[in-house]
Design an enzyme around this catalytic site. Structure first.
Site, mmCIF file in Angstrom:
data_model
loop_
_atom_site.group_PDB
_atom_site.id
_atom_site.type_symbol
_atom_site.label_atom_id
_atom_site.label_comp_id
_atom_site.label_asym_id
_atom_site.label_seq_id
_atom_site.Cartn_x
_atom_site.Cartn_y
_atom_site.Cartn_z
ATOM 1 C CG ASP A 1 46.180 39.631 47.281
ATOM 2 O OD1 ASP A 1 47.237 39.985 47.251
ATOM 3 O OD2 ASP A 1 45.531 40.067 48.265
ATOM 4 C CG ASP B 1 50.852 43.659 47.391
ATOM 5 O OD1 ASP B 1 50.610 42.128 46.821
ATOM 6 O OD2 ASP B 1 49.962 44.382 47.266
#
Length: 404
Positions: free
Chosen positions: A96, A277
């Protein structure tokens, strides 16, 4: 031997930023699409964006008595197989780029070995797509044969929700995101995996790079992560660096300023702050910018998927989007703007339809997090995350791919 099975996975710039060509830790990346997850990927991505906004404002800790929220599964997973302990036990962790804590125990239980060092502290994080709370240990973490991190902080989950088909998360975000996640030392940060790789001398630069290739398959080894530099074989031009933004809450992440236009002359998003992201699927933009994009393309909202939909004739006339970041413009082609048609049914769509992958973030411009350049952007542009206070992007051989 520890092998990579896949990845979940984004101040002023110096006049001549240093790019380290030699990186001792380069790992292949596999994309896995969660076919049993949430069908409406817009709802999932917007929920994540709201959670990231809260995290950026300092609301990162998941209290035990609040640990009951049902969280939807994310659409994509990027799983890294790492070893923990000595002898090591292997764990598959979602990578992540917008969180920084590393934790296990969601699937496979933590195995205590002679290198295990419990700290007596608790650790917990709430995400848009998951949350966990557990106990902190220090242990060795193996990324690849001979690439060992000593005394890495690892959360061992006692409770976790929102994660399936993985054992936890490997955080690649800035270290500041760990502030407030440790009990009782809520005012302390926790050194990340990248921090420890650098301070222990395993990598030469305090940075990590991510690249994927566009894919129309549910599971595909389609990229890599490079710790400590870049892989020049993966880029097709110079890396353009930009300073991290000062705008809150984007400055808590890999945040920067950019503008977006459609075609040669249609402004979509004025200069404002947002983030990259890789665990957000789509391109998210502020609601007013989304209206301008929808009007420019002539698209209509598809209620089954939550995405915009266009006709074949509109696709034939679809113009590129242009992202301008620190004076460098990156062309996002018409093909880059659509969901892979072979995967339409996975998101609840019809095989013959054409869906756009830009959606509204759910709030107007001016919130401090006005866009998210998600996975579909990282598929097209090599992404460098540098703790020196900058992010970088470069074209790749896949920037103008027509695989979709």
């Amino acid at each position: 031997m520890i092998t990579l099975l896949g990845l979940a996975f984004l101040s002023l710039v110096a006049a001549n930023p240093v790019i380290i060509d030699r990186s001792p830790v380069t790992l292949p990346v596999a994309l896995k699409l969660n076919a049993t997850g949430v069908k409406n990927i817009v709802e999932r991505d917007v929920a994540r964006a709201k959670a990231l906004y809260a995290m950026g404002k300092g609301n990162r800790l998941q209290k035990r008595h609040d640990f009951h929220t049902k969280i939807e599964n994310q659409m994509f997973y990027y799983l890294a197989e790492v070893g923990i302990g000595n002898p090591p036990t292997t764990y598959q962790l979602i990578v992540d780029t917008a969180s920084s804590n590393t934790w296990i125990g969601n699937g496979r239980s933590y195995v205590i070995t002679p290198t295990s060092r419990p700290t007596g502290s608790e650790v917990g994080v709430s995400y848009g797509s998951a949350q966990f709370i557990g106990n902190q240990v220090l242990d060795q973490l193996i990324l690849a044969p001979g690439k060992v991190i000593a005394n890495q902080s690892i959360g061992v989950a006692t409770d976790s929700v929102g994660i399936s088909a993985s054992d936890g998360i490997l955080g690649l975000g800035p270290v500041g995101l760990t502030l407030g996640t440790l009990f009782p030392a809520v005012d302390e940060t926790i050194p990340t995996v990248v921090d420890n790789l650098f301070t222990q001398g395993t990598i030469d630069a305090h940075q990590v790079s991510v690249t994927f290739s566009p894919s129309n398959q549910i599971s595909n080894v389609n990229g890599e992560i490079t710790w400590g530099g870049i892989n020049r074989d993966k880029i097709a031009g110079p890396v353009g660096f930009t300073p991290l933004t000062t705008a809150s809450p984007s400055n808590a992440f890999w945040g920067f300023d950019q503008t977006i236009r459609y075609g040669t002359s249609t402004p979509i998003l004025s200069q404002t702050a947002g983030i990259v992201d890789a665990s957000t699927t789509l391109i998210l933009i502020s609601s007013d910018a989304f209206t301008r994009y929808r009007n420019a393309t002539g698209a209509v909202l598809d209620f089954n998927t939550g995405l915009l939909r266009i006709t074949p004739a509109q696709f034939a006339n679809l113009q590129s989007m242009f992202f301008t970041i620190n004076g460098v413009t990156y062309e996002f082609t018409a093909n880059a703007q659509i969901w892979p048609r072979a995967l339409n049914e996975v998101i609840g769509g019809l095989p013959s339809f054409i869906y756009l992958i830009t959606a509204s973030i759910g709030a107007p411009t001016g919130q401090g997090l006005d866009f998210v350049n998600g996975f579909v952007f990282v598929q097209r542009f090599y992404t460098v995350l540098d703790t020196a206070g900058q992010v970088g992007f470069a074209e790749t051989r896949d920037t103008r791919s027509t695989v979709n």
